[in-house]
Write a protein that holds these residues in place. Structure first.
Motif, PDB file in Angstrom:
ATOM      1  N   ILE A   1       0.843  -1.210   0.000  1.00 50.30           N
ATOM      2  CA  ILE A   1       0.000   0.000   0.000  1.00 50.30           C
ATOM      3  C   ILE A   1       0.877   1.258   0.000  1.00 50.30           C
ATOM      4  CG2 ILE A   1      -1.649   1.357   1.389  1.00 50.30           C
ATOM      5  CD1 ILE A   1      -2.868  -1.329   2.277  1.00 50.30           C
ATOM      6  N   SER A   2       1.927   1.211   0.831  1.00 57.12           N
ATOM      7  CA  SER A   2       2.794   2.380   0.936  1.00 57.12           C
ATOM      8  C   SER A   2       3.480   2.672  -0.388  1.00 57.12           C
ATOM      9  CB  SER A   2       3.859   2.171   2.008  1.00 57.12           C
ATOM     10  OG  SER A   2       3.237   1.937   3.224  1.00 57.12           O
ATOM     11  N   ILE A   3       4.011   1.620  -1.027  1.00 58.58           N
ATOM     12  CA  ILE A   3       4.725   1.835  -2.297  1.00 58.58           C
ATOM     13  C   ILE A   3       3.763   2.380  -3.342  1.00 58.58           C
ATOM     14  CG2 ILE A   3       5.879   0.638  -4.226  1.00 58.58           C
ATOM     15  CD1 ILE A   3       7.181  -1.162  -2.078  1.00 58.58           C
ATOM     16  N   LEU A   4       2.586   1.750  -3.434  1.00 57.39           N
ATOM     17  CA  LEU A   4       1.630   2.172  -4.462  1.00 57.39           C
ATOM     18  C   LEU A   4       1.118   3.583  -4.197  1.00 57.39           C
ATOM     19  CD1 LEU A   4      -0.467  -1.057  -5.072  1.00 57.39           C
ATOM     20  CD2 LEU A   4       1.187  -0.007  -6.607  1.00 57.39           C
ATOM     21  N   PHE A   5       0.751   3.855  -2.929  1.00 58.17           N
ATOM     22  CA  PHE A   5       0.140   5.148  -2.622  1.00 58.17           C
ATOM     23  C   PHE A   5       1.193   6.261  -2.561  1.00 58.17           C
ATOM     24  CE2 PHE A   5      -1.402   8.349   0.456  1.00 58.17           C
ATOM     25  CZ  PHE A   5      -2.511   8.788  -0.244  1.00 58.17           C
ATOM     26  N   PHE A   6       2.147   6.077  -1.624  1.00 58.06           N
ATOM     27  CA  PHE A   6       3.118   7.151  -1.445  1.00 58.06           C
ATOM     28  C   PHE A   6       4.072   7.252  -2.631  1.00 58.06           C
ATOM     29  CE2 PHE A   6       1.862   6.306   2.985  1.00 58.06           C
ATOM     30  CZ  PHE A   6       1.413   7.574   3.294  1.00 58.06           C
ATOM     31  N   GLY A   7       4.360   6.092  -3.253  1.00 60.78           N
ATOM     32  CA  GLY A   7       5.235   6.094  -4.429  1.00 60.78           C
ATOM     33  C   GLY A   7       4.621   6.909  -5.559  1.00 60.78           C
ATOM     34  N   SER A   8       3.374   6.621  -5.860  1.00 59.65           N
ATOM     35  CA  SER A   8       2.737   7.336  -6.964  1.00 59.65           C
ATOM     36  C   SER A   8       2.504   8.805  -6.599  1.00 59.65           C
ATOM     37  CB  SER A   8       1.418   6.668  -7.355  1.00 59.65           C
ATOM     38  OG  SER A   8       0.590   6.561  -6.242  1.00 59.65           O
ATOM     39  N   LEU A   9       2.232   9.057  -5.314  1.00 56.69           N
ATOM     40  CA  LEU A   9       2.030  10.443  -4.878  1.00 56.69           C
ATOM     41  C   LEU A   9       3.341  11.220  -5.045  1.00 56.69           C
ATOM     42  CD1 LEU A   9      -0.395  11.966  -3.584  1.00 56.69           C
ATOM     43  CD2 LEU A   9       0.764  11.705  -1.402  1.00 56.69           C
ATOM     44  N   LEU A  10       4.438  10.594  -4.636  1.00 53.87           N
ATOM     45  CA  LEU A  10       5.746  11.244  -4.758  1.00 53.87           C
ATOM     46  C   LEU A  10       6.104  11.463  -6.227  1.00 53.87           C
ATOM     47  CD1 LEU A  10       8.352  12.188  -3.258  1.00 53.87           C
ATOM     48  CD2 LEU A  10       9.252   9.888  -3.621  1.00 53.87           C
ATOM     49  N   TYR A  11       5.842  10.427  -7.030  1.00 55.56           N
ATOM     50  CA  TYR A  11       6.156  10.510  -8.462  1.00 55.56           C
ATOM     51  C   TYR A  11       5.330  11.623  -9.118  1.00 55.56           C
ATOM     52  CZ  TYR A  11       7.037   8.922 -13.240  1.00 55.56           C
ATOM     53  OH  TYR A  11       7.404   8.860 -14.553  1.00 55.56           O
ATOM     54  N   GLY A  12       4.051  11.671  -8.776  1.00 55.98           N
ATOM     55  CA  GLY A  12       3.168  12.714  -9.310  1.00 55.98           C
ATOM     56  C   GLY A  12       3.621  14.090  -8.864  1.00 55.98           C
ATOM     57  N   PHE A  13       4.011  14.179  -7.558  1.00 57.35           N
ATOM     58  CA  PHE A  13       4.457  15.479  -7.030  1.00 57.35           C
ATOM     59  C   PHE A  13       5.722  15.940  -7.759  1.00 57.35           C
ATOM     60  CE2 PHE A  13       6.752  17.937  -3.645  1.00 57.35           C
ATOM     61  CZ  PHE A  13       5.933  19.041  -3.700  1.00 57.35           C
ATOM     62  N   LEU A  14       6.659  14.991  -7.977  1.00 55.01           N
ATOM     63  CA  LEU A  14       7.891  15.337  -8.686  1.00 55.01           C
ATOM     64  C   LEU A  14       7.588  15.807 -10.110  1.00 55.01           C
ATOM     65  CD1 LEU A  14      10.346  12.516  -7.500  1.00 55.01           C
ATOM     66  CD2 LEU A  14      10.457  14.967  -6.975  1.00 55.01           C
ATOM     67  N   GLN A  15       6.667  15.115 -10.768  1.00 52.34           N
ATOM     68  CA  GLN A  15       6.287  15.525 -12.132  1.00 52.34           C
ATOM     69  C   GLN A  15       5.645  16.910 -12.121  1.00 52.34           C
ATOM     70  OE1 GLN A  15       4.009  12.696 -14.366  1.00 52.34           O
ATOM     71  NE2 GLN A  15       5.821  11.488 -14.849  1.00 52.34           N
ATOM     72  N   SER A  16       4.853  17.194 -11.069  1.00 51.87           N
ATOM     73  CA  SER A  16       4.216  18.517 -11.001  1.00 51.87           C
ATOM     74  C   SER A  16       5.269  19.605 -10.816  1.00 51.87           C
ATOM     75  CB  SER A  16       3.197  18.565  -9.854  1.00 51.87           C
ATOM     76  OG  SER A  16       3.857  18.653  -8.615  1.00 51.87           O
ATOM     77  N   LEU A  17       6.432  19.214 -10.269  1.00 49.34           N
ATOM     78  CA  LEU A  17       7.522  20.179 -10.096  1.00 49.34           C
ATOM     79  C   LEU A  17       8.423  20.244 -11.337  1.00 49.34           C
ATOM     80  CD1 LEU A  17       8.557  19.387  -6.388  1.00 49.34           C
ATOM     81  CD2 LEU A  17       7.148  21.278  -7.225  1.00 49.34           C
ATOM     82  N   GLY A  18       7.974  19.568 -12.397  1.00 48.12           N
ATOM     83  CA  GLY A  18       8.699  19.625 -13.670  1.00 48.12           C
ATOM     84  C   GLY A  18       9.733  18.537 -13.842  1.00 48.12           C
ATOM     85  N   TYR A  19       9.866  17.663 -12.885  1.00 47.74           N
ATOM     86  CA  TYR A  19      10.877  16.596 -12.978  1.00 47.74           C
ATOM     87  C   TYR A  19      10.321  15.440 -13.794  1.00 47.74           C
ATOM     88  CZ  TYR A  19      14.268  13.076 -11.521  1.00 47.74           C
ATOM     89  OH  TYR A  19      15.220  12.093 -11.521  1.00 47.74           O
TER      90      TYR A  19
END
Lengths: 349, 291
Positions: free
Chosen positions: B19-37
């Motif tokens: 759950i942590s990998i799927l939820f927090f992983g995708s949240l982190l990945y999405g957040f990084l993409q929103s920051l242009g990464y």
């Protein structure tokens, strides 16, 4: 003060063959406290809810001061009910709970505050206005529920088993408080209980309901001294019964002939005498029987004996110190005072 | 005791890890993409440009603020009206009457039906060429489809709101009905015997008693209607668009540079929902303290 009349009140629930309450009629004088007494499910709370307007009667009428109230909305009847489980609004403070009825009547806040203070004083909880219900003990919550009902100066106060959730000590305390306040304010009060002792201590009159039917409506003493049926005597703790024949104030049974002037005049009868009315005596005589003590229980203030007399067993409440004179197995003579024997009609099998 | 705790933690670990990998992983990945990464297209700089572009650029700001307004409007109306209808119906359904079980069954019937099906149902029934419009045409009450009010694909999101109401009334209803049935009617009886009329009883007794449950359900419905895209995608118009639909558009754009804006929008939606949840938790905690 309101005079309550109940005329042939009947309530039949849909799908039920037997009515929950059947043709109940009684008069409650202004300012009196009357107990509706009976076991669970006998219809006493149903009666109370019909008076409060929370249930509609199937037939019959309810009158306040000779005016039918059946067409008056429950919120306008002035019959306020206090429930067994207090039902204080949990999201309000104690002061808000007590002042609720006045707020609904759009009384100004200054008056509400003053009256709430008076009511909390009356129920001896003057400093708890700012607390929440869950911070109060059961006894305190019941006092608040009482104050909440009294603040609207009801025509009729309806108390639905108000003491049954309290422990013994609180129950005695609350019992005294209810009686004190009721007499002080003179509010006509109807009180539902299944506890005959509570009913006897608190009320001016008792209406005993068994199986949806009014059995007897009398002052408490009447139920102890002259019950109208064996069921009523049983309900009030009557345990000594002897079958026989009554004729001109003399009751004859297999235990002999006794003087028994009270009850039916003649015919087949059931003589009953309360355990506390039987006296232990030293010599034979009129209304004296002899038997063997088969059990003896010391309960501090008194002793309870079971005495076998012929084919009968008498329960006797005697002085606590009797154990020093008579032990289990001893022979004892019992005097059954004539004025304490009550003879009921008895149908032979 | 200590070993028992360790045993429970070990048993839960695999599930929590996934759950942590799927939820927090995708949240982190999405957040990084929103920051242009986005290393796939050679973008490795971290900045807030996408957020600023979405909210304040000439190109997107108009669409963003109108979309945000529409999203809040739709979420608020859907939640409020569904809750109001559900309370009314639940108050009726708690009474004993002939056919009550059947009525409760029909009331809760659309709980398992997916939102997508409801949205399609709305088009088929209430669009200007839908069944209702045609029936009214047959009856001579409307002469052409355009005479029928635009209940779907309208700028005010009426169709979206109606679809959500259709669906969420049952959700609210099941919660309110359960609360009412567990409470019984004794509190209202007390209020009535103390002189409260029907409206006073509802306002001062029923509503406060069901409010904690109603608040929880409202937050869930508000968050859902604010953040989901299927219904507004089918029943909404090209302008204004609700934020989740805008976010999806950015995400589906073949130009991968638009991904940052899409993710920035998703983060804004998540942030607003989180703020609402914190407000809810604050209110709940205060209520619990009081009660």
């Amino acid at each position: 003060m309101t005079h309550l009349s109940i005329n042939a009140l009947t309530k039949r629930y849909p799908g039920e063959e037997k009515p929950a309450i059947d043709s109940l009629s009684l008069e409650v004088e202004s300012g009196k406290l009357v107990a509706l007494l009976g076991p669970s499910g006998c219809g006493k709370t149903t009666t109370m809810k019909m008076i409060a307007g929370l249930l509609e009667p199937t037939s019959g009428d309810i009158l306040f001061d000779n005016q039918s109230i059946l067409n008056i909305a429950p919120e306008k009847r002035g019959a306020v009910m206090v429930f067994q489980n207090y039902l204080l609004f949990p999201y309000m403070t104690i002061a808000q709970n007590v002042g609720y009825g006045l707020k609904m009547r759009k009384v100004d806040q200054a008056t509400i505050d003053r009256r709430v203070g008076e009511m909390l004083e009356l129920v001896k909880l003057p400093s708890l206005g700012d607390r929440r219900p869950k911070e109060l003990s059961g006894g305190q919550q019941q006092r608040v529920a009482l104050a909440r009902a009294l603040i609207v100066q009801p025509n009729l106060l309806l108390l639905d088993e108000p003491l049954s959730n309290l422990d013994a000590h609180l129950r005695f305390e609350m019992r005294d408080l209810i009686r004190e306040i009721q007499q002080e304010m003179g509010i006509t009060t109807l009180f539902v209980t299944h506890d005959q002792e509570e009913a006897a201590v608190l009320s001016d009159k008792i209406a005993l309901i068994l199986d949806g039917t009014l059995q007897q409506y009398d002052p408490p003493m009447g139920f102890y001294e002259s019950p109208k049926s064996r069921a009523i005597a049983d309900f009030f703790g009557g345990v000594n019964f002897v079958t026989g024949t009554q004729d001109k104030g003399r009751f004859t049974s297999d235990l002999g002939a006794w003087s028994a002037p009270r009850g039916i005049e003649a015919g087949s009868g059931l003589a009953t005498i309360r355990p506390e009315d039987i006296e232990i005596c030293e010599a034979p005589g009129e209304n004296v029987v002899s038997g063997n003590i088969v059990s003896h229980v010391y309960v501090g203030t008194h002793s309870r004996l079971k005495v076998d007399v012929g084919a009968h067993q008498f329960h006797v409440v005697a002085d606590a110190g009797i154990i020093k004179t008579y032990g289990t197995g001893s022979t004892v003579m019992l005097h059954l005072p004539a004025e304490k024997i009550w003879v009921l009609p008895h149908a032979k099998d | 005791m200590k070993w028992e705790r360790i045993r429970i933690a070990v048993m839960l670990a695999p599930t929590l890890l996934v759950i942590s990998i799927l939820f927090f992983g995708s949240l982190l990945y999405g957040f990084l993409q929103s920051l242009g990464y986005n290393p796939n297209i050679g973008a490795t700089d971290i900045n807030f440009d996408a957020y600023l572009r979405v909210m304040f650029s000439e190109e997107f700001s108009g669409r963003f603020w109108s979309g945000l307004t529409l999203s809040l409007w739709v979420a608020f109306c859907s939640t409020f009206v569904s809750a109001a209808i559900a309370i009314f119906v639940a108050l009726l359904l708690r009474r004993t009457f002939f056919g009550k079980k059947l009525a409760v069954f029909f009331f809760q019937l659309n709980l398992p039906i997916p939102h997508l099906v409801i949205a399609v149902g709305m088009i088929m029934l209430f669009s200007q060429s839908g069944l209702v419009s045609r029936m009214l045409g047959e009856l001579g009450l409307v002469t052409s489809p355009r005479d029928f009010p635009a209940l779907t694909k309208d700028a005010y999101g009426i169709g979206i709101i109606l679809a959500y109401i259709w669906k969420e009334v049952a959700f609210f209803g099941i919660i309110v009905l359960a609360i009412l049935q567990s409470l019984g009617e004794d509190y209202e009886a007390v209020a009535q015997s103390l002189g409260a009329n029907r409206w006073q009883r509802f306002r001062t007794v029923t509503l406060p008693l069901i409010m904690p449950g109603l608040m929880s359900a409202s937050i869930i419905v508000f968050a859902f209607t604010f953040g989901s895209y299927e219904v507004p995608r089918i029943l909404g118009v090209g302008y204004p668009k609700m934020l989740p639909v805008m976010s999806l558009d950015f995400f589906l754009n073949p130009d991968l540079n638009a991904r940052a804006e899409g993710m920035a929008l998703s983060m804004i939606i998540a942030f607003i929902v989180l703020v609402l949840i914190f407000i809810y938790m604050y209110i709940t905690a205060r209520t619990v303290r009081k009660d």
